[in-house]
Enzyme design. Structure first.
Site, PDB file in Angstrom:
ATOM      1  N   THR A  80      20.543   3.306   8.176  1.00  0.00           N
ATOM      2  CA  THR A  80      21.945   3.085   8.534  1.00  0.00           C
ATOM      3  C   THR A  80      22.046   1.640   9.046  1.00  0.00           C
ATOM      4  OG1 THR A  80      21.484   3.962  10.736  1.00  0.00           O
ATOM      5  CG2 THR A  80      22.413   5.494   9.127  1.00  0.00           C
TER       6      THR A  80
ATOM      7  N   LEU B 184      19.499  -0.977  13.062  1.00  0.00           N
ATOM      8  CA  LEU B 184      18.100  -1.155  12.656  1.00  0.00           C
ATOM      9  C   LEU B 184      17.201  -0.003  13.138  1.00  0.00           C
ATOM     10  CD1 LEU B 184      16.047  -3.184  11.344  1.00  0.00           C
ATOM     11  CD2 LEU B 184      15.614  -3.998  13.672  1.00  0.00           C
ATOM     12  N   ASP B 185      16.474   0.604  12.201  1.00  0.00           N
ATOM     13  CA  ASP B 185      15.487   1.658  12.502  1.00  0.00           C
ATOM     14  C   ASP B 185      16.074   2.842  13.276  1.00  0.00           C
ATOM     15  OD1 ASP B 185      13.532   0.108  11.251  1.00  0.00           O
ATOM     16  OD2 ASP B 185      13.015  -0.935  13.088  1.00  0.00           O
TER      17      ASP B 185
ATOM     18  N   GLN C   9      -1.447   7.996   7.535  1.00  0.00           N
ATOM     19  CA  GLN C   9      -0.404   9.025   7.594  1.00  0.00           C
ATOM     20  C   GLN C   9       0.858   8.580   6.854  1.00  0.00           C
ATOM     21  OE1 GLN C   9      -1.149  12.032   8.515  1.00  0.00           O
ATOM     22  NE2 GLN C   9      -3.179  11.168   8.912  1.00  0.00           N
TER      23      GLN C   9
ATOM     24  N   ASN D   8      13.593   4.385   4.356  1.00  0.00           N
ATOM     25  CA  ASN D   8      12.647   3.406   4.906  1.00  0.00           C
ATOM     26  C   ASN D   8      11.464   4.124   5.538  1.00  0.00           C
ATOM     27  OD1 ASN D   8      11.747   0.785   5.820  1.00  0.00           O
ATOM     28  ND2 ASN D   8      12.471   1.329   7.877  1.00  0.00           N
TER      29      ASN D   8
ATOM     30  N   SER E 282       0.833  -1.214   0.000  1.00  0.00           N
ATOM     31  CA  SER E 282       0.000   0.000   0.000  1.00  0.00           C
ATOM     32  C   SER E 282       0.868   1.265   0.000  1.00  0.00           C
ATOM     33  CB  SER E 282      -0.979   0.002   1.178  1.00  0.00           C
ATOM     34  OG  SER E 282      -0.323   0.266   2.393  1.00  0.00           O
TER      35      SER E 282
ATOM     36  N   HIS F  59       8.780   3.491   8.698  1.00  0.00           N
ATOM     37  CA  HIS F  59       8.630   2.641   9.882  1.00  0.00           C
ATOM     38  C   HIS F  59       7.369   3.059  10.645  1.00  0.00           C
ATOM     39  CE1 HIS F  59       9.920  -0.015  13.089  1.00  0.00           C
ATOM     40  NE2 HIS F  59       9.550   0.931  13.932  1.00  0.00           N
TER      41      HIS F  59
HETATM   42  C1  GRF Z   1       3.934  -0.449   6.765  1.00  0.00           C
HETATM   43  O1  GRF Z   1       3.276  -0.284   7.987  1.00  0.00           O
HETATM   44  C2  GRF Z   1       5.350   0.065   6.850  1.00  0.00           C
HETATM   45  O2  GRF Z   1       5.490   1.151   7.704  1.00  0.00           O
HETATM   46  C3  GRF Z   1       6.093  -1.123   7.397  1.00  0.00           C
HETATM   47  O3  GRF Z   1       5.501  -2.243   6.789  1.00  0.00           O
HETATM   48  C4  GRF Z   1       4.148  -1.930   6.428  1.00  0.00           C
HETATM   49  C5  GRF Z   1       4.009  -2.209   4.967  1.00  0.00           C
HETATM   50  O4  GRF Z   1       2.708  -2.044   4.505  1.00  0.00           O
HETATM   51  N1  GRF Z   1       7.503  -0.992   7.163  1.00  0.00           N
HETATM   52  P1  GRF Z   1       2.446  -1.936   2.935  1.00  0.00           P
HETATM   53  O5  GRF Z   1       3.037  -3.182   2.312  1.00  0.00           O
HETATM   54  O6  GRF Z   1       3.105  -0.694   2.442  1.00  0.00           O
HETATM   55  O7  GRF Z   1       0.955  -1.893   2.790  1.00  0.00           O
END
Ligand code: GRF
Length: 212
Positions: A137, A140-141, A169, A103, A13, A105
């Site tokens: 980096t 992780l995260d 969001q 990324n 998504s 998160h």
């Molecule tokens: C999202 O919540 C993203 O933040 C996390 O994995 C999920 C992926 O969802 N890293 P989608 O595949 O983008 O719907």
């Protein structure tokens, strides 16, 4: 025009939000570590080149990451965008794309690194939760933060309702972050800090629960 490659593992998504956003860059390819990722079919509907490379076909993380990098580099991207790519990447891979790997998160980093972020936020009883777009980096995260969005945690929230509020969001801030990067309105400076001319309006505050 800048070129990006998007990596996914599943639903896609966030990837679709990027495809819909008409970004000022060429989306050269979408690559998944899972051949059956629904996001791959969505990317194909948008006419984007796709590829799948299974981590299960490699003996080690290093071997998989090297093969993945080889696939990515065929497209010579300026940025590599992790949109729900559920693999921990080796330091070698991360360093190869230093300053070019982004990324999203589902938490307000540095809180709740790793998985099950919504469950953990609910268990802690936090009143505000959210999502973060950041440079990747080796830790992780933990990379330099580009943009964050905060949402209230509401009474009666479940993992499902809270994750849906956060995801809404994510779909706003991820395309914005890539747009800023591709139009050079935001960049990673030599001192490792994110530099940008954008700031939140000084009057903006999210108070949760709301004041009377
Ligand atoms: C999202 O919540 C993203 O933040 C996390 O994995 C999920 C992926 O969802 N890293 P989608 O595949 O983008 O719907």
């Amino acid at each position: 025009m800048k070129k990006i490659v998007i990596l996914i593992s599943g639903r896609g998504s966030n990837m679709e939000a990027l495809l819909k956003a008409q970004l000022p860059c060429k989306i050269a390819a979408v690559i998944s570590n899972k051949a059956d990722a629904t996001g791959l079919a969505i990317a194909q509907q948008y006419g984007i080149t796709t590829a799948a490379i299974s981590h299960k076909d490699f003996a080690s993380r290093e071997d998989f990451d090297a093969a993945l990098a080889q696939q990515i580099d065929r497209f010579q991207p300026d940025f590599v965008v992790l949109a729900g790519f559920m693999r921990i990447l080796t330091a070698g891979f991360v360093n190869h794309y230093a300053g070019r790997l982004i990324n999203i998160h589902p938490s307000l980093l540095p809180a709740y690194t790793g998985v099950h972020t919504h469950e953990r936020a609910l268990a802690d009883g936090v009143r505000i939760h959210g999502c973060t777009v950041h440079f990747v980096t080796a830790e992780l995260d933990h990379g330099p933060i580009i943009v964050q969005a905060a949402v209230p945690v509401l009474p009666g929230d479940t993992v499902q309702s809270l994750s849906a509020r956060v995801l809404q969001q994510e779909h706003q801030i991820f395309p914005q972050a890539i747009r800023w990067l591709c139009s050079k309105k935001l960049w990673l400076a030599d001192d490792g800090r994110v530099t940008s001319s954008h700031a939140a309006p000084i009057s903006t505050a999210l108070i949760s629960p709301a004041l009377d």
